[in-house]
Design a protein around this motif. Structure first.
Motif, PDB file in Angstrom:
ATOM      1  N   UNK A 123      13.777  43.415 -17.037  1.00  0.00           N
ATOM      2  CA  UNK A 123      14.043  44.626 -16.268  1.00  0.00           C
ATOM      3  C   UNK A 123      12.964  44.821 -15.206  1.00  0.00           C
ATOM      4  N   UNK A 124      11.722  44.762 -15.606  1.00  0.00           N
ATOM      5  CA  UNK A 124      10.601  44.927 -14.672  1.00  0.00           C
ATOM      6  C   UNK A 124      10.605  43.813 -13.634  1.00  0.00           C
ATOM      7  N   UNK A 125      10.787  42.585 -14.104  1.00  0.00           N
ATOM      8  CA  UNK A 125      10.789  41.438 -13.198  1.00  0.00           C
ATOM      9  C   UNK A 125      11.887  41.555 -12.143  1.00  0.00           C
ATOM     10  N   UNK A 126      13.120  41.807 -12.577  1.00  0.00           N
ATOM     11  CA  UNK A 126      14.222  41.854 -11.624  1.00  0.00           C
ATOM     12  C   UNK A 126      14.126  43.061 -10.697  1.00  0.00           C
ATOM     13  N   UNK A 127      13.592  44.176 -11.181  1.00  0.00           N
ATOM     14  CA  UNK A 127      13.394  45.313 -10.269  1.00  0.00           C
ATOM     15  C   UNK A 127      12.368  44.960  -9.197  1.00  0.00           C
ATOM     16  N   UNK A 128      11.292  44.300  -9.581  1.00  0.00           N
ATOM     17  CA  UNK A 128      10.250  43.997  -8.587  1.00  0.00           C
ATOM     18  C   UNK A 128      10.664  42.878  -7.628  1.00  0.00           C
ATOM     19  N   UNK A 129      11.449  41.928  -8.097  1.00  0.00           N
ATOM     20  CA  UNK A 129      11.768  40.763  -7.269  1.00  0.00           C
ATOM     21  C   UNK A 129      13.147  40.814  -6.606  1.00  0.00           C
ATOM     22  N   UNK A 130      14.088  41.542  -7.186  1.00  0.00           N
ATOM     23  CA  UNK A 130      15.460  41.505  -6.668  1.00  0.00           C
ATOM     24  C   UNK A 130      16.005  42.902  -6.371  1.00  0.00           C
ATOM     25  N   UNK A 131      16.038  43.738  -7.376  1.00  0.00           N
ATOM     26  CA  UNK A 131      16.748  45.011  -7.245  1.00  0.00           C
ATOM     27  C   UNK A 131      16.163  45.929  -6.182  1.00  0.00           C
ATOM     28  N   UNK A 132      14.856  46.077  -6.122  1.00  0.00           N
ATOM     29  CA  UNK A 132      14.236  46.940  -5.109  1.00  0.00           C
ATOM     30  C   UNK A 132      14.517  46.391  -3.717  1.00  0.00           C
ATOM     31  N   UNK A 133      14.459  45.073  -3.573  1.00  0.00           N
ATOM     32  CA  UNK A 133      14.759  44.432  -2.292  1.00  0.00           C
ATOM     33  C   UNK A 133      16.187  44.727  -1.849  1.00  0.00           C
ATOM     34  N   UNK A 134      17.095  44.836  -2.826  1.00  0.00           N
ATOM     35  CA  UNK A 134      18.506  45.118  -2.526  1.00  0.00           C
ATOM     36  C   UNK A 134      18.766  46.613  -2.333  1.00  0.00           C
ATOM     37  N   UNK A 135      17.730  47.437  -2.470  1.00  0.00           N
ATOM     38  CA  UNK A 135      17.864  48.863  -2.251  1.00  0.00           C
ATOM     39  C   UNK A 135      18.216  49.671  -3.488  1.00  0.00           C
ATOM     40  N   UNK A 136      18.077  49.073  -4.673  1.00  0.00           N
ATOM     41  CA  UNK A 136      18.377  49.798  -5.907  1.00  0.00           C
ATOM     42  C   UNK A 136      17.281  50.805  -6.210  1.00  0.00           C
ATOM     43  N   UNK A 137      17.682  51.886  -6.861  1.00  0.00           N
ATOM     44  CA  UNK A 137      16.743  52.806  -7.484  1.00  0.00           C
ATOM     45  C   UNK A 137      17.015  52.744  -8.983  1.00  0.00           C
ATOM     46  N   UNK A 139      18.057  54.714 -11.135  1.00  0.00           N
ATOM     47  CA  UNK A 139      19.292  55.307 -11.654  1.00  0.00           C
ATOM     48  C   UNK A 139      20.526  54.441 -11.382  1.00  0.00           C
ATOM     49  N   UNK A 140      20.403  53.399 -10.567  1.00  0.00           N
ATOM     50  CA  UNK A 140      21.540  52.530 -10.258  1.00  0.00           C
ATOM     51  C   UNK A 140      21.883  51.565 -11.387  1.00  0.00           C
ATOM     52  N   UNK A 141      20.874  51.112 -12.089  1.00  0.00           N
ATOM     53  CA  UNK A 141      21.078  50.058 -13.075  1.00  0.00           C
ATOM     54  C   UNK A 141      20.144  50.279 -14.258  1.00  0.00           C
ATOM     55  N   UNK A 142      20.646  50.043 -15.455  1.00  0.00           N
ATOM     56  CA  UNK A 142      19.826  50.265 -16.648  1.00  0.00           C
ATOM     57  C   UNK A 142      20.193  49.215 -17.709  1.00  0.00           C
ATOM     58  N   UNK A 143      19.171  48.601 -18.282  1.00  0.00           N
ATOM     59  CA  UNK A 143      19.372  47.655 -19.377  1.00  0.00           C
ATOM     60  C   UNK A 143      19.425  48.440 -20.678  1.00  0.00           C
ATOM     61  N   UNK A 144      20.271  48.013 -21.575  1.00  0.00           N
ATOM     62  CA  UNK A 144      20.264  48.613 -22.905  1.00  0.00           C
ATOM     63  C   UNK A 144      19.274  47.836 -23.760  1.00  0.00           C
ATOM     64  N   UNK A 145      18.836  48.445 -24.835  1.00  0.00           N
ATOM     65  CA  UNK A 145      18.021  47.726 -25.798  1.00  0.00           C
ATOM     66  C   UNK A 145      18.913  46.710 -26.498  1.00  0.00           C
ATOM     67  N   UNK A 146      18.391  45.543 -26.745  1.00  0.00           N
ATOM     68  CA  UNK A 146      19.165  44.475 -27.360  1.00  0.00           C
ATOM     69  C   UNK A 146      19.501  44.857 -28.804  1.00  0.00           C
ATOM     70  N   UNK A 147      20.772  45.084 -29.124  1.00  0.00           N
ATOM     71  CA  UNK A 147      21.123  45.540 -30.468  1.00  0.00           C
ATOM     72  C   UNK A 147      21.204  44.428 -31.514  1.00  0.00           C
TER      73      UNK A 147
END
Length: 179
Positions: A123-137, A139-147
């Motif tokens: 989650x942290x990795x993809x937000x820093x490297x991909x999602x923020x670059x694509x303009x995500x905030x 509230x746009x995307x959330x990972x669930x805890x692995x059940x």
């Protein structure tokens, strides 16, 4: 945006579309030569197949140590379908590379391998490297805890959140359109 209906901010469970997001983390690792598709899964993930444990008794040839990252990514590792042991026991059903079988279990092992490769929460990795670059905030995307697995992996002696590529993400339609 050409046309839109419904709420653009409501997050939906992405089910198997989560795999495409996992593909982004894999492509970055390949692009930066951190991993190779021919690499065995046990190389970046020494605990592969043991935490959680996988029953290998159904196969007469091949083993967990033969499985490559390519096989995890392409559903050819030989794993049973689900990571949910209430539905399906965790098993290696086929000799690695011998057949195709859609498997959340395989791609979730791939998520673990990428977590150890990047040494941080996906989650942290993809937000820093991909999602923020694509303009995500956030509230746009959330990972669930692995059940289906323990909540953390030990990476270099530190606990790191364990994510999944099989149904592990909730996102709004704008985020998924960007992906």
């Amino acid at each position: 945006v050409v046309y839109r209906w419904g709420s653009p901010t409501l997050r939906y469970e992405m089910k198997s579309t989560s795999k495409s997001i996992g593909g982004l983390a894999l492509l970055l690792a390949l692009d930066e030569n951190r991993l190779a598709l021919a690499e065995r899964a046990v190389d970046p993930l020494p605990m592969f197949g043991t935490e959680p444990s996988v029953d290998t008794s159904p196969v007469s040839s091949g083993s967990l140590s033969d499985i490559t990252l390519l096989q995890l990514a392409t559903h050819t590792a030989g794993f049973s379908k689900s990571d949910d042991t209430d539905i399906d026991p965790r098993q290696l059903l086929y000799t690695p590379a011998s057949t195709w079988l859609y498997s959340d279990q395989g791609v979730n092992w791939l998520a673990d391998a990428l977590t150890t490769t990047w040494a941080e929460d996906l989650d942290t990795f993809l937000f820093s490297r991909v999602f923020t670059t694509m303009g995500f905030v956030r509230s746009d995307i959330q990972w669930r805890n692995n059940p289906y697995r323990t909540p953390n992996l030990s990476v270099n002696g530190s606990p790191v959140a364990r994510r999944e590529f099989g149904s592990g993400i909730h996102a709004n339609v704008n985020a998924m359109a960007r992906i």
